[in-house]
Design a protein around this motif. Structure first.
Motif, PDB file in Angstrom:
ATOM      1  N   ILE A 277       9.426  -6.709 -30.442  1.00  0.00           N
ATOM      2  CA  ILE A 277      10.179  -6.591 -29.155  1.00  0.00           C
ATOM      3  C   ILE A 277      11.759  -6.212 -29.251  1.00  0.00           C
ATOM      4  O   ILE A 277      12.605  -7.097 -29.865  1.00  0.00           O
ATOM      5  CB  ILE A 277      10.061  -7.782 -28.168  1.00  0.00           C
ATOM      6  CG1 ILE A 277       8.732  -8.415 -27.961  1.00  0.00           C
ATOM      7  CG2 ILE A 277      10.776  -7.760 -26.767  1.00  0.00           C
ATOM      8  CD1 ILE A 277       8.516  -9.797 -27.518  1.00  0.00           C
ATOM      9  N   LYS A 278      12.387  -5.039 -28.634  1.00  0.00           N
ATOM     10  CA  LYS A 278      13.668  -4.761 -28.516  1.00  0.00           C
ATOM     11  C   LYS A 278      13.983  -4.752 -27.169  1.00  0.00           C
ATOM     12  O   LYS A 278      13.812  -3.493 -26.446  1.00  0.00           O
ATOM     13  CB  LYS A 278      13.647  -3.727 -29.491  1.00  0.00           C
ATOM     14  CG  LYS A 278      15.285  -3.295 -29.550  1.00  0.00           C
ATOM     15  CD  LYS A 278      15.466  -1.799 -29.882  1.00  0.00           C
ATOM     16  CE  LYS A 278      16.778  -1.105 -29.539  1.00  0.00           C
ATOM     17  NZ  LYS A 278      16.835   0.280 -29.420  1.00  0.00           N
ATOM     18  N   VAL A 279      14.517  -5.760 -26.603  1.00  0.00           N
ATOM     19  CA  VAL A 279      14.925  -5.501 -24.994  1.00  0.00           C
ATOM     20  C   VAL A 279      16.304  -6.247 -25.104  1.00  0.00           C
ATOM     21  O   VAL A 279      16.484  -7.328 -25.404  1.00  0.00           O
ATOM     22  CB  VAL A 279      13.792  -6.270 -24.215  1.00  0.00           C
ATOM     23  CG1 VAL A 279      14.440  -6.199 -22.950  1.00  0.00           C
ATOM     24  CG2 VAL A 279      12.537  -5.496 -24.313  1.00  0.00           C
ATOM     25  N   SER A 280      17.315  -5.402 -24.259  1.00  0.00           N
ATOM     26  CA  SER A 280      18.676  -6.193 -24.208  1.00  0.00           C
ATOM     27  C   SER A 280      18.435  -7.022 -22.814  1.00  0.00           C
ATOM     28  O   SER A 280      17.717  -6.596 -22.009  1.00  0.00           O
ATOM     29  CB  SER A 280      19.867  -4.995 -23.615  1.00  0.00           C
ATOM     30  OG  SER A 280      19.790  -4.231 -25.012  1.00  0.00           O
ATOM     31  N   GLY A 281      19.203  -8.043 -22.751  1.00  0.00           N
ATOM     32  CA  GLY A 281      19.197  -9.182 -21.601  1.00  0.00           C
ATOM     33  C   GLY A 281      18.854 -10.286 -22.170  1.00  0.00           C
ATOM     34  O   GLY A 281      18.363 -10.656 -23.365  1.00  0.00           O
ATOM     35  N   ASP A 282      18.272 -11.072 -21.085  1.00  0.00           N
ATOM     36  CA  ASP A 282      18.015 -12.406 -21.324  1.00  0.00           C
ATOM     37  C   ASP A 282      16.518 -12.596 -21.632  1.00  0.00           C
ATOM     38  O   ASP A 282      15.759 -11.665 -21.501  1.00  0.00           O
ATOM     39  CB  ASP A 282      18.548 -13.575 -20.213  1.00  0.00           C
ATOM     40  CG  ASP A 282      17.993 -12.815 -19.005  1.00  0.00           C
ATOM     41  OD1 ASP A 282      17.106 -11.957 -18.769  1.00  0.00           O
ATOM     42  OD2 ASP A 282      18.427 -13.448 -17.784  1.00  0.00           O
ATOM     43  N   ASP A 283      15.954 -13.892 -21.710  1.00  0.00           N
ATOM     44  CA  ASP A 283      14.662 -14.165 -21.997  1.00  0.00           C
ATOM     45  C   ASP A 283      13.840 -13.631 -20.916  1.00  0.00           C
ATOM     46  O   ASP A 283      12.465 -12.953 -20.850  1.00  0.00           O
ATOM     47  CB  ASP A 283      14.257 -15.680 -22.207  1.00  0.00           C
ATOM     48  CG  ASP A 283      14.762 -16.011 -23.519  1.00  0.00           C
ATOM     49  OD1 ASP A 283      15.007 -15.125 -24.443  1.00  0.00           O
ATOM     50  OD2 ASP A 283      14.826 -17.173 -23.567  1.00  0.00           O
ATOM     51  N   LYS A 284      14.545 -13.643 -19.560  1.00  0.00           N
ATOM     52  CA  LYS A 284      13.605 -13.209 -18.231  1.00  0.00           C
ATOM     53  C   LYS A 284      13.175 -11.533 -18.466  1.00  0.00           C
ATOM     54  O   LYS A 284      12.338 -10.957 -18.168  1.00  0.00           O
ATOM     55  CB  LYS A 284      14.333 -13.546 -17.094  1.00  0.00           C
ATOM     56  CG  LYS A 284      13.837 -13.223 -15.693  1.00  0.00           C
ATOM     57  CD  LYS A 284      14.431 -13.752 -14.629  1.00  0.00           C
ATOM     58  CE  LYS A 284      13.790 -13.272 -13.224  1.00  0.00           C
ATOM     59  NZ  LYS A 284      14.753 -13.641 -12.122  1.00  0.00           N
ATOM     60  N   ALA A 285      14.455 -10.940 -18.887  1.00  0.00           N
ATOM     61  CA  ALA A 285      14.241  -9.317 -18.941  1.00  0.00           C
ATOM     62  C   ALA A 285      13.348  -9.088 -20.134  1.00  0.00           C
ATOM     63  O   ALA A 285      12.437  -8.229 -20.234  1.00  0.00           O
ATOM     64  CB  ALA A 285      15.813  -8.730 -19.371  1.00  0.00           C
ATOM     65  N   ARG A 286      13.379  -9.855 -20.955  1.00  0.00           N
ATOM     66  CA  ARG A 286      12.505  -9.646 -22.420  1.00  0.00           C
ATOM     67  C   ARG A 286      10.966  -9.862 -21.857  1.00  0.00           C
ATOM     68  O   ARG A 286      10.062  -9.059 -22.044  1.00  0.00           O
ATOM     69  CB  ARG A 286      12.880 -10.737 -23.387  1.00  0.00           C
ATOM     70  CG  ARG A 286      11.896 -10.510 -24.630  1.00  0.00           C
ATOM     71  CD  ARG A 286      12.452 -11.467 -25.504  1.00  0.00           C
ATOM     72  NE  ARG A 286      11.318 -11.921 -26.575  1.00  0.00           N
ATOM     73  CZ  ARG A 286      11.518 -11.789 -27.866  1.00  0.00           C
ATOM     74  NH1 ARG A 286      12.807 -11.506 -28.482  1.00  0.00           N
ATOM     75  NH2 ARG A 286      10.758 -12.094 -28.738  1.00  0.00           N
ATOM     76  N   GLN A 287      10.641 -10.919 -21.117  1.00  0.00           N
ATOM     77  CA  GLN A 287       9.613 -11.265 -20.624  1.00  0.00           C
ATOM     78  C   GLN A 287       8.965 -10.257 -19.649  1.00  0.00           C
ATOM     79  O   GLN A 287       7.656  -9.667 -19.600  1.00  0.00           O
ATOM     80  CB  GLN A 287       9.413 -12.602 -20.039  1.00  0.00           C
ATOM     81  CG  GLN A 287       8.084 -12.901 -19.798  1.00  0.00           C
ATOM     82  CD  GLN A 287       6.940 -13.202 -21.142  1.00  0.00           C
ATOM     83  OE1 GLN A 287       7.493 -13.798 -21.881  1.00  0.00           O
ATOM     84  NE2 GLN A 287       6.018 -12.362 -20.975  1.00  0.00           N
TER      85      GLN A 287
END
Length: 122
Positions: free
Chosen positions: A72-82
């Motif tokens: 997983i490569k997503v900028s932002g917080d855990d909410k954005a990642r999920q």
């Protein structure tokens, strides 16, 4: 067919005409990848993000268990990642069941595949 195969979302597949999951029998893994990517709609404001899902098919074109995120490569917080992982998982499930040719069904059943869902780069 190898125990672990990799589907890759390449630019050509993304530029191809949409491939409805139930429109035709799939004969190759390239067709499977194109069919699965046709359902992908990246979440808003997720530029330069990606998630790789690992999953296995049954012969009937459904999944054996839930897909698992492996990278997983997503900028932002855990909410954005999920949210990004959920969008990829939903896209995969929305394309199912796939219609495999008899030969492909025999070869894919039970094998582990990975597919990377990417957002456009800025």
């Amino acid at each position: 067919m190898k125990k672990a195969a990799r589907l890759s979302a390449i630019a050509g597949a993304l530029l191809a005409a949409p491939f409805a999951a139930d429109a035709a029998t799939l004969n190759t893994m390239d067709q499977v990848g194109t069919a699965l990517m046709a359902c992908w709609k990246p979440p808003a404001n997720s530029e330069n993000s990606s998630v790789t899902l690992s999953f296995s098919f049954k012969r009937d074109g459904t999944l054996i268990g839930p897909p698992k995120p492996t990278a997983i490569k997503v900028s932002g917080d855990d909410k954005a990642r999920q949210a990004y992982v959920d969008a990829a998982t939903t896209a995969l499930r929305d394309c199912l069941p796939l219609s495999f040719s008899p030969g492909l069904a025999k070869g894919v059943a039970g094998n582990v595949f990975t597919l990377q869902y990417n957002s456009p780069k800025q």
